[in-house]
Write a protein that holds these residues in place. Structure first.
Motif, short mmCIF file in Angstrom:
data_model
loop_
_atom_site.label_atom_id
_atom_site.label_comp_id
_atom_site.label_asym_id
_atom_site.label_seq_id
_atom_site.Cartn_x
_atom_site.Cartn_y
_atom_site.Cartn_z
N ALA A 198 0.83 -1.21 0.00
CA ALA A 198 0.00 0.00 0.00
C ALA A 198 0.86 1.25 0.00
CB ALA A 198 -0.93 -0.01 1.22
N ALA A 199 1.92 1.28 0.83
CA ALA A 199 2.81 2.45 0.87
C ALA A 199 3.55 2.61 -0.45
CB ALA A 199 3.80 2.30 2.02
N GLU A 200 3.98 1.50 -1.05
CA GLU A 200 4.70 1.57 -2.32
C GLU A 200 3.82 2.13 -3.43
OE1 GLU A 200 7.11 -1.51 -5.32
OE2 GLU A 200 5.96 -2.25 -3.60
N ILE A 201 2.57 1.67 -3.47
CA ILE A 201 1.67 2.12 -4.54
C ILE A 201 1.29 3.59 -4.36
CG2 ILE A 201 -0.63 1.79 -5.52
CD1 ILE A 201 -0.35 -1.19 -4.92
N VAL A 202 0.99 4.01 -3.13
CA VAL A 202 0.57 5.40 -2.95
C VAL A 202 1.74 6.35 -3.21
CG1 VAL A 202 1.05 5.68 -0.47
CG2 VAL A 202 -0.92 6.83 -1.49
N ASN A 203 2.96 5.96 -2.88
CA ASN A 203 4.12 6.78 -3.23
C ASN A 203 4.31 6.85 -4.74
OD1 ASN A 203 4.92 7.55 -0.63
ND2 ASN A 203 6.00 5.62 -0.30
N ALA A 204 4.09 5.72 -5.41
CA ALA A 204 4.20 5.72 -6.87
C ALA A 204 3.15 6.62 -7.50
CB ALA A 204 4.06 4.29 -7.39
N VAL A 205 1.94 6.62 -6.96
CA VAL A 205 0.89 7.51 -7.48
C VAL A 205 1.28 8.98 -7.31
CG1 VAL A 205 -1.50 8.27 -7.14
CG2 VAL A 205 -0.96 5.83 -7.14
N ALA A 206 1.79 9.33 -6.13
CA ALA A 206 2.18 10.72 -5.89
C ALA A 206 3.33 11.13 -6.80
CB ALA A 206 2.58 10.90 -4.42
N ASN A 207 4.34 10.27 -6.93
CA ASN A 207 5.47 10.61 -7.79
C ASN A 207 5.06 10.70 -9.25
OD1 ASN A 207 7.20 10.68 -5.59
ND2 ASN A 207 7.65 8.49 -5.73
N THR A 208 4.19 9.80 -9.67
CA THR A 208 3.71 9.85 -11.06
C THR A 208 2.93 11.12 -11.33
OG1 THR A 208 3.58 7.43 -11.09
CG2 THR A 208 2.34 8.61 -12.77
N TYR A 209 2.12 11.54 -10.37
CA TYR A 209 1.36 12.78 -10.54
C TYR A 209 2.29 13.99 -10.63
CZ TYR A 209 -1.40 16.85 -9.20
OH TYR A 209 -1.96 18.09 -9.15
N VAL A 210 3.29 14.06 -9.74
CA VAL A 210 4.23 15.19 -9.77
C VAL A 210 5.00 15.19 -11.08
CG1 VAL A 210 6.27 16.18 -8.67
CG2 VAL A 210 4.40 15.31 -7.26
N LEU A 211 5.45 14.02 -11.52
CA LEU A 211 6.19 13.93 -12.78
C LEU A 211 5.30 14.31 -13.96
CD1 LEU A 211 8.82 13.14 -14.17
CD2 LEU A 211 7.98 10.79 -14.29
N ASP A 212 4.04 13.93 -13.91
CA ASP A 212 3.12 14.31 -14.98
C ASP A 212 2.92 15.82 -15.03
OD1 ASP A 212 0.93 13.42 -16.96
OD2 ASP A 212 -0.16 14.69 -15.56
N GLN A 213 2.81 16.45 -13.86
CA GLN A 213 2.70 17.91 -13.84
C GLN A 213 3.95 18.57 -14.41
OE1 GLN A 213 -0.10 19.81 -12.60
NE2 GLN A 213 -0.94 17.77 -12.96
N LEU A 214 5.13 18.02 -14.08
CA LEU A 214 6.38 18.57 -14.58
C LEU A 214 6.47 18.41 -16.10
CD1 LEU A 214 9.04 19.89 -13.76
CD2 LEU A 214 10.01 17.59 -13.48
N ASN A 215 6.08 17.26 -16.60
CA ASN A 215 6.11 17.05 -18.04
C ASN A 215 5.12 17.97 -18.75
OD1 ASN A 215 8.04 15.05 -17.80
ND2 ASN A 215 6.52 13.40 -17.62
N ALA A 216 3.96 18.16 -18.15
CA ALA A 216 2.99 19.08 -18.76
C ALA A 216 3.54 20.50 -18.80
CB ALA A 216 1.68 19.04 -17.96
N ARG A 217 4.26 20.88 -17.74
CA ARG A 217 4.86 22.21 -17.73
C ARG A 217 5.93 22.35 -18.80
NH1 ARG A 217 2.64 26.70 -15.71
NH2 ARG A 217 4.23 28.31 -15.42
#
Length: 777
Positions: A198-217
């Protein structure tokens, strides 16, 4: 109950409230409490068993359902950018509002994020998502995937195919995101059967979201940079074209003077430059003098006047006198602050320092006044110089005779070329900033703190499930108890009899306990002498209770029936008493036999007649070998004396009914004149005639006896006979209903009465009877 019978009159029944003892509390809460206590005493087993089953189901649920762990991580939106990046950014910086935050929440719960995390962590092979387990959720996922199999058979298959919708739906069902209060912080949580997973997946979701925002920028900056590059190319071409137009126009008009102007105008240009410089000096002197005057307008005795001291410019900063005074002023201010912290604001030393500080402010302002006078002199000198240059310009302009139209055209062309060059330079700066922005890894969102494996499971919550099971079981048990209480449509109390049937309850005959013996007792067969003398056989212990146990509660209950018969004011005579019931096997035969034995044992002349012609159960007990009975006496084949059997113990006379074959018209037999004459003869010979009648519901024979019987007694089996059955039986026999003197509850469980008749529970206690020599129940 006997008092009810004594007060009973013909065609008039006692109201229900008179049949019950007066309550001290008057009803309301006391009645509700009594009802609740009685319900618990009656149905406590149902409630306890239901609660136990619910608790067991809760334990089984906790045992079967796998634990779920929920890990959480928080993301901060609108992370402040570095200042130099904000200056160079070509994109607007909007403030986050509710719509934008909701948009970010939807992005977090989007399929794109889910697919990225599933592929990154290879969750398609995880048993929690591929429905390989045996849980309810996995079974539902399998059914859901089977329902969608037909639409996906033609899809592309390969190592890079996207995960199935079932896996994505299972992932999104475990993922949740929400705003924390009114802040710009988003809380992301994910549930799994493994805390580490559960901790691994939720960290992956947060990192993926931040990386997606960075790529969009990055993509936005890249598109903006491309547009700027194209625009720069266009502006450069336009500026070059405008400059070439200026050069061509100069060549066409033979303008070779300095800066494209004729020689005659050079003097005006020089004077304009000098005038601009003079005006600049005048403006500076004016501003400088205004700053001095604004500073001098403040009160030098106040400490706030020193705040604007730096506004006078470099003169104040470069003045050694002001610098020295300010250093001493600041030193005294520091000492004042230290002493104030140690000894207080009103200490003499602090006051002295404060006075010296005030003197230094006055001295500084004196020096500022001197500088202001100097600035005023400079202002007057600059103003005078400006006036002289303006006069020279006016003189030079007046000397100019004509203005060449080419000058205006040249100015317009040069202005346009200059504007294009300036715009080109501005866009070039923006382009360079955007290019640098692309290489700077900054995102508007960041993870506040990575999630760690949760120490405890989030669901199922053991205490909550157990509490819900226990209290839910109690609630269901109470509901079932209420339902059973409502569905218990039988007679259990005398109040029910009086309220429902509007009849007095003459007695509540206790249930006689069965004889405890290893083998059933064998009734002795009647001897030939007994048959010839027509002596009744020895009846069973139940039929001998009133004789064998004269001081029992059973006998006392039968006495209550006899007393009600004797004091019946409804009719002049109650000599012939019919005992009937609504259904068979309610105890009417036993009560009829016991009543007759009690009367005979008391010394009265009594005869009991078995008028249940189709099922003469009393005859099979008392005179099983009888050769003739009521039918033979009625048709004249035998005399009454030849048909009567006697009990030497109680002096009881018994007229049996001998069944030789199926009787089809028993009601017609009971209506015959011969039977009426027989009963008239019995009235003359006996004090009491007790008639054992058939039940009301299956047969109509009882209705045919209304001309023979003086009064009837209805026997109701306690806790077994339905209320609706008795009501229907009395409704179909109105002539019997009118002659009823009351009802008797037979086979009453006296120990259980306290649970059903809470108001009179003490009435059924054995101590009242034992005190007067009676045996208990």
């Amino acid at each position: 109950m006997l008092q009810n019978n004594l007060q009973h009159t013909d065609r008039l029944r006692l109201p229900v409230n008179l049949a019950q003892p007066a309550q001290a509390g008057g009803g309301g809460i006391s009645e509700l409490i009594s009802f609740a206590i009685g319900l618990l005493r009656r149905q406590y087993l149902v409630i306890l068993v239901t609660a136990a089953l619910a608790a067991a189901a809760s334990l089984i649920y906790l045992r079967v359902v796998p634990p779920t762990y929920t890990a959480q991580v928080q993301i901060l939106l609108a992370n402040p950018r570095p200042q130099f990046v904000q200056q160079q950014s070509i994109l607007a910086e909007p403030a986050f509002d509710l719509n934008q935050i909701e948009t970010q929440l939807q992005l977090l719960r989007s399929k794109a994020i889910a697919v990225e995390v599933i592929d990154q962590l290879k969750l398609a092979d995880d048993p929690d998502f591929n429905a390989s387990g045996l849980s309810l959720q996995s079974i539902w996922q399998r059914i859901w995937s089977w329902g969608k199999t037909g639409s996906k058979k033609d899809g592309p298959s390969g190592p890079l195919r996207e995960p199935s919708d079932a896996i994505v739906d299972a992932f999104l069902s475990r993922l949740s995101a929400g705003r924390v209060g009114h802040s710009n912080i988003i809380d992301i949580s994910f549930s799994s059967s493994s805390a580490v997973r559960a901790a691994e997946i939720v960290n992956a979701v947060a990192n993926t979201y931040v990386l997606d925002q960075l790529n969009a920028r990055f993509d936005a900056n890249r598109r903006a940079t491309g547009w700027l590059q194209e625009r720069l190319q266009e502006l450069g071409d336009q500026a070059l074209t405008a400059q070439r137009a200026v050069d061509i126009y100069k060549a066409q008009n033979n303008i070779v003077s300095l800066d494209g102007k004729p020689i005659t105008e050079q003097q005006i240009t020089e004077i304009n430059n000098r005038l601009a410089a003079a005006r600049t000096q005048t403006s500076e002197a004016t501003a400088k003098l205004a700053r001095y005057e604004a500073l001098l307008a403040s009160d030098p005795k106040k400490s706030s006047s020193m705040v604007d001291l730096d506004a006078i410019g470099s003169d104040g900063l470069n003045s050694p006198i002001i610098t020295a005074l300010r250093q001493q002023y600041l030193e005294l201010s520091r000492r004042e602050a230290e002493l104030t912290a140690r000894v207080g604001r009103d200490h003499l030393a602090v006051v002295n320092i404060r006075n010296r500080i005030r003197e230094f402010r006055v001295s500084i302002f004196d020096e500022v006044r001197r500088l202001a006078e100097v600035s005023r002199s400079e202002f007057e000198l600059a103003k005078q110089r400006q006036d002289e240059i303006e006069k020279q310009l006016s003189k030079a302009v007046s000397q100019s005779r004509s203005i060449n139209s080419a000058e205006l055209t040249i100015k317009d062309l040069e202005s346009r070329a200059k504007g294009l060059r300036s715009l080109h330079e501005t866009f070039l700066q923006r382009y360079m900033g955007s290019a640098q922005q692309e290489t700077f890894p900054v995102s508007e969102s960041r993870v506040l703190f990575p999630a760690s494996p949760p120490p405890t499971k989030s669901k199922p919550k053991t205490r909550l499930v157990l509490a819900f099971g226990i209290f839910g079981g109690l609630a269901i048990g109470i509901g079932l108890a209420l339902l059973r209480n409502l569905m218990d449509r039988v007679f259990r109390t005398s109040s029910q009899v009086e309220a429902v049937l509007e009849l007095p309850c003459l007695s509540m005959v206790p249930l006689l306990p069965a004889q405890k013996s290893p083998k059933p007792p064998v009734r002795p067969q009647a001897s030939d002498d007994q048959v010839q003398q027509r002596i009744v056989s020895s009846p069973t212990a139940i039929h001998r209770t009133v004789v064998g146990m004269p001081l029992s509660r059973y006998t006392e209950a039968v006495r209550s029936i006899k007393l009600a018969i004797d004091h019946n004011p409804a009719k002049i005579s109650s000599q012939v008493v019919g005992i009937t019931s609504a259904l068979p096997n309610e105890g009417k035969t036993t009560i009829a036999a016991s009543l007759a034995q009690l009367i005979g044992h008391a010394g009265k002349r009594v005869i009991i007649v078995d008028c249940d012609l189709r099922n003469p159960s009393l005859s099979s007990i008392l005179a099983p070998k009888a050769a003739c009975g009521i039918i033979e006496v009625a048709n004249g084949s035998r005399s009454l004396a030849d048909a009567i059997w006697r009990d030497p113990t109680t002096n009881l006379a018994f007229l049996p009914a001998v069944r030789r074959g199926p009787l089809l018209h028993t009601s017609e037999i009971l209506c015959a004149d011969a039977i009426s004459k027989l009963f008239d003869l019995l009235r003359n010979d006996y004090d009491y005639v007790i008639v054992d009648l058939p039940p009301l519901t299956p047969l109509v024979d009882v209705r045919a006896t209304s001309s023979l019987i003086d009064c009837y007694i209805l026997v109701i089996e306690w806790g077994r006979t339905k209320i609706d059955v008795v009501q229907h039986a009395l409704h179909t026999a109105p002539n019997i209903h009118e002659s009823l003197i009351g009802a008797v509850l037979s086979k009453t469980d006296t120990k259980a009465m306290a649970r059903y008749d809470g108001h009179r529970s003490y009435y059924y206690h054995d101590s009242h009877y034992i005190r007067y020599g009676l045996s208990g129940s």
